[in-house]
Design a protein around this motif. Structure first.
Motif, mmCIF file in Angstrom:
data_model
loop_
_atom_site.group_PDB
_atom_site.id
_atom_site.type_symbol
_atom_site.label_atom_id
_atom_site.label_comp_id
_atom_site.label_asym_id
_atom_site.label_seq_id
_atom_site.Cartn_x
_atom_site.Cartn_y
_atom_site.Cartn_z
ATOM 1 N N ALA A 178 12.620 12.877 -15.147
ATOM 2 C CA ALA A 178 11.060 12.604 -15.112
ATOM 3 C C ALA A 178 10.679 11.853 -13.940
ATOM 4 C CB ALA A 178 10.498 11.601 -16.347
ATOM 5 N N ALA A 179 10.539 12.663 -12.736
ATOM 6 C CA ALA A 179 10.305 11.893 -11.330
ATOM 7 C C ALA A 179 8.774 12.021 -11.346
ATOM 8 C CB ALA A 179 10.951 12.679 -10.410
ATOM 9 N N VAL A 180 8.132 10.723 -11.082
ATOM 10 C CA VAL A 180 6.805 10.737 -10.629
ATOM 11 C C VAL A 180 6.544 9.989 -9.128
ATOM 12 C CG1 VAL A 180 6.217 10.536 -13.067
ATOM 13 C CG2 VAL A 180 6.665 8.448 -11.786
ATOM 14 N N PRO A 181 5.682 10.427 -8.407
ATOM 15 C CA PRO A 181 5.400 10.156 -7.028
ATOM 16 C C PRO A 181 4.678 8.658 -7.338
ATOM 17 C CG PRO A 181 3.653 11.890 -7.428
ATOM 18 C CD PRO A 181 4.895 11.605 -8.630
ATOM 19 N N THR A 182 4.888 7.662 -6.270
ATOM 20 C CA THR A 182 4.312 6.406 -6.184
ATOM 21 C C THR A 182 3.868 6.168 -4.887
ATOM 22 O OG1 THR A 182 4.540 4.089 -6.997
ATOM 23 C CG2 THR A 182 6.229 5.379 -6.331
ATOM 24 N N TYR A 183 2.946 5.208 -4.840
ATOM 25 C CA TYR A 183 2.480 4.952 -3.457
ATOM 26 C C TYR A 183 2.262 3.354 -3.325
ATOM 27 C CZ TYR A 183 -0.251 3.892 0.936
ATOM 28 O OH TYR A 183 -0.787 3.374 2.006
ATOM 29 N N GLY A 184 2.725 2.869 -2.338
ATOM 30 C CA GLY A 184 2.552 1.380 -2.279
ATOM 31 C C GLY A 184 2.756 0.782 -0.941
ATOM 32 N N THR B 213 0.354 4.958 -9.083
ATOM 33 C CA THR B 213 1.689 5.800 -9.498
ATOM 34 C C THR B 213 1.475 6.581 -10.587
ATOM 35 O OG1 THR B 213 2.921 3.793 -9.272
ATOM 36 C CG2 THR B 213 3.792 5.506 -10.754
ATOM 37 N N VAL B 214 1.885 7.998 -10.525
ATOM 38 C CA VAL B 214 1.742 8.842 -11.694
ATOM 39 C C VAL B 214 2.391 8.503 -12.985
ATOM 40 C CG1 VAL B 214 1.999 11.197 -12.443
ATOM 41 C CG2 VAL B 214 1.248 10.752 -10.195
ATOM 42 N N ARG B 215 1.730 8.301 -13.844
ATOM 43 C CA ARG B 215 2.328 8.127 -15.372
ATOM 44 C C ARG B 215 3.181 9.288 -15.789
ATOM 45 N NH1 ARG B 215 -2.901 6.462 -16.225
ATOM 46 N NH2 ARG B 215 -3.235 4.075 -16.557
ATOM 47 N N PRO B 216 4.348 9.104 -16.384
ATOM 48 C CA PRO B 216 5.465 10.016 -16.744
ATOM 49 C C PRO B 216 4.723 10.855 -17.310
ATOM 50 C CG PRO B 216 6.806 7.938 -16.509
ATOM 51 C CD PRO B 216 5.147 7.602 -16.263
ATOM 52 N N SER B 217 3.889 10.324 -18.475
ATOM 53 C CA SER B 217 3.237 11.253 -19.443
ATOM 54 C C SER B 217 1.883 12.258 -18.688
ATOM 55 C CB SER B 217 2.561 10.470 -20.490
ATOM 56 O OG SER B 217 1.362 9.577 -19.688
ATOM 57 N N ASP B 218 1.588 11.885 -17.296
ATOM 58 C CA ASP B 218 0.652 12.519 -16.797
ATOM 59 C C ASP B 218 0.981 13.420 -15.627
ATOM 60 O OD1 ASP B 218 -1.090 11.083 -18.327
ATOM 61 O OD2 ASP B 218 -1.662 9.654 -16.759
ATOM 62 N N ARG B 219 2.542 13.898 -15.579
ATOM 63 C CA ARG B 219 3.221 14.651 -14.381
ATOM 64 C C ARG B 219 2.325 15.635 -14.256
ATOM 65 N NH1 ARG B 219 7.838 13.187 -17.124
ATOM 66 N NH2 ARG B 219 8.498 15.420 -17.467
ATOM 67 N N GLU B 220 2.140 16.629 -15.341
ATOM 68 C CA GLU B 220 1.697 18.028 -14.980
ATOM 69 C C GLU B 220 0.473 18.007 -14.589
ATOM 70 O OE1 GLU B 220 0.874 21.873 -17.540
ATOM 71 O OE2 GLU B 220 2.567 20.783 -18.254
ATOM 72 N N ALA B 221 -0.576 16.965 -15.203
ATOM 73 C CA ALA B 221 -2.086 16.881 -14.877
ATOM 74 C C ALA B 221 -2.282 16.310 -13.374
ATOM 75 C CB ALA B 221 -2.783 16.093 -15.867
ATOM 76 N N ALA B 222 -1.512 15.518 -13.015
ATOM 77 C CA ALA B 222 -1.447 14.642 -11.889
ATOM 78 C C ALA B 222 -0.807 15.448 -10.656
ATOM 79 C CB ALA B 222 -1.100 13.162 -11.969
ATOM 80 N N GLY C 296 0.229 16.877 -7.459
ATOM 81 C CA GLY C 296 -0.189 16.947 -6.134
ATOM 82 C C GLY C 296 -1.066 15.452 -5.717
ATOM 83 N N THR C 297 -0.931 14.531 -6.536
ATOM 84 C CA THR C 297 -1.323 13.416 -6.229
ATOM 85 C C THR C 297 -0.686 12.214 -6.446
ATOM 86 O OG1 THR C 297 -2.048 12.727 -8.630
ATOM 87 C CG2 THR C 297 -3.469 14.236 -7.389
ATOM 88 N N VAL C 298 -0.881 10.898 -6.252
ATOM 89 C CA VAL C 298 0.218 9.947 -6.441
ATOM 90 C C VAL C 298 -0.684 9.076 -7.727
ATOM 91 C CG1 VAL C 298 1.314 9.738 -4.317
ATOM 92 C CG2 VAL C 298 -1.296 8.369 -4.781
ATOM 93 N N GLY C 299 -1.264 9.475 -8.543
ATOM 94 C CA GLY C 299 -1.874 9.221 -9.627
ATOM 95 C C GLY C 299 -3.071 8.271 -9.492
ATOM 96 N N HIS C 300 -3.340 7.329 -10.573
ATOM 97 C CA HIS C 300 -4.358 6.363 -10.830
ATOM 98 C C HIS C 300 -3.923 4.902 -10.046
ATOM 99 C CE1 HIS C 300 -6.867 8.907 -12.882
ATOM 100 N NE2 HIS C 300 -6.189 9.576 -13.693
ATOM 101 N N PRO C 301 -4.899 4.404 -9.680
ATOM 102 C CA PRO C 301 -4.510 3.117 -9.355
ATOM 103 C C PRO C 301 -4.070 2.143 -10.078
ATOM 104 C CG PRO C 301 -6.677 3.759 -7.865
ATOM 105 C CD PRO C 301 -6.317 4.812 -8.918
ATOM 106 N N LEU C 302 -3.165 0.989 -10.114
ATOM 107 C CA LEU C 302 -2.856 0.317 -11.177
ATOM 108 C C LEU C 302 -4.048 -0.423 -11.407
ATOM 109 C CD1 LEU C 302 -0.119 1.088 -10.100
ATOM 110 C CD2 LEU C 302 0.688 -1.300 -10.563
ATOM 111 N N PRO C 303 -4.042 -1.181 -12.598
ATOM 112 C CA PRO C 303 -5.046 -2.082 -13.180
ATOM 113 C C PRO C 303 -5.182 -3.366 -11.965
ATOM 114 C CG PRO C 303 -3.547 -1.443 -15.121
ATOM 115 C CD PRO C 303 -2.889 -1.122 -13.644
#
Length: 298
Positions: free
Chosen positions: A253-259, A269-278, A280-287
């Motif tokens: 379950a590899a997910v891209p992250t940016y920091g 970071t892309v949440r593992p559960s959102d891998r398919e929907a996300a 091409g992105t690095v996911g949503h910003p952290l809280p």
């Protein structure tokens, strides 16, 4: 007698989970209370306000130094253990830090500043010209980064992190503060040997951080799948979608992250559960993190 430090994340973890295992290094298991004792011993040798550089080897002693130096009101400066003596001394001088034995502590010294604005770490990072510069992280930075990561990823106390990233980089250090925040374990992995990492991921490891090159070498072992790994955070450089697809096909379950070092690690970071929907992105910003684009249109 009063303790010569204000409670930090490790001290809180030791009080809450004294007998829970914090670190594993080969056959050595270190409980949170024992790691806290080692940090206390480290703190006793450090003068408040001093900058203390040390070779950040992958060992419980280095982890204790990370926490103990800042606990005393000093600033921990982890140095690449692969540097030769001259280069390590030069880098320590560059950061105005003492390498090796820290300045002696005054027994009559007052308690260190307990505020979250207290500098805790100086982490070396390279600018565009390659000249190392030091990023100062405060206690507040560390605690906020750990809390935001847990909220975003849903990490828990039963998790086990494999630490294969260097301890003088923020990606490695961040695993330490996520662990003490959550009460989870960290497995200290010496260097990066792909087959050894692949085998470790087939044990009880649930989270790992890797750079793309490490991921590629891991996949080359063809030792997957790794169904127990909840997430492998892939960052530090651009990660190609084909590499992520290969990882997921191999059962990781590899997910891209940016920091950034300046943010204590993660920004998004892309949440593992959102891998398919996300894809091409690095996911949503952290809280607590806001992102804006400061560039001309087009």
């Amino acid at each position: 007698m009063d303790e010569p430090f204000a409670p930090d994340l490790l001290a809180k973890a030791a009080a809450r989970w004294p007998n829970r295992i914090a670190l594993r290094a080969g056959d050595l298991h270190v409980a949170f209370s024992d790691l806290d004792d080692a940090a206390r011993e480290s703190a006793a040798r450090v003068a408040a306000g001093s900058r203390v550089a040390f070779r950040a080897e992958m060992s419980p002693a280095s982890v204790a130094s990370v926490w103990g130096i800042q606990r005393a009101g000093g600033v921990a400066v982890p140095i690449d253990p692969q540097l030769d003596v001259a280069a390590a001394a030069q880098l320590a001088d560059h950061f105005e830090a003492t390498l090796g034995r820290p300045p002696p502590r005054d027994p009559d010294e007052s308690k260190p500043d307990p505020s979250l604005d207290q500098p805790a770490l100086i982490v070396a990072t390279s600018g565009t010209g390659g000249r190392p510069r030091g990023v100062v992280l405060t206690r507040g930075n560390i605690e906020a980064a750990a809390a935001a990561s847990r909220l975003h990823l849903g990490t828990r106390s039963s998790d086990v992190w494999l630490l294969a990233m260097p301890l003088h980089h923020v990606a490695g250090l961040a695993i330490l503060w996520r662990s003490v925040h959550d009460g989870s374990q960290v497995v200290l992995h010496q260097g990066f040997e792909p087959r050894a990492v692949a085998e470790a991921l087939r044990d009880d490891v649930t989270w790992v951080s890797l750079v793309p090159t490490m991921l590629r070498r891991l996949l080359d072992t063809q030792l997957g799948p790794w169904p127990g790994v909840r997430g492998a955070l892939i960052g530090g450089a651009h990660v190609d979608e084909t590499l992520l697809a290969a990882a997921n096909a191999a059962g990781l379950a590899a997910v891209p992250t940016y920091g950034m070092t300046e943010t204590g690690g993660q920004i998004s970071t892309v949440r593992p559960s959102d891998r398919e929907a996300a894809a091409g992105t690095v996911g949503h910003p952290l809280p607590g993190v806001s992102v804006s684009v400061d560039a001309p249109p087009g």
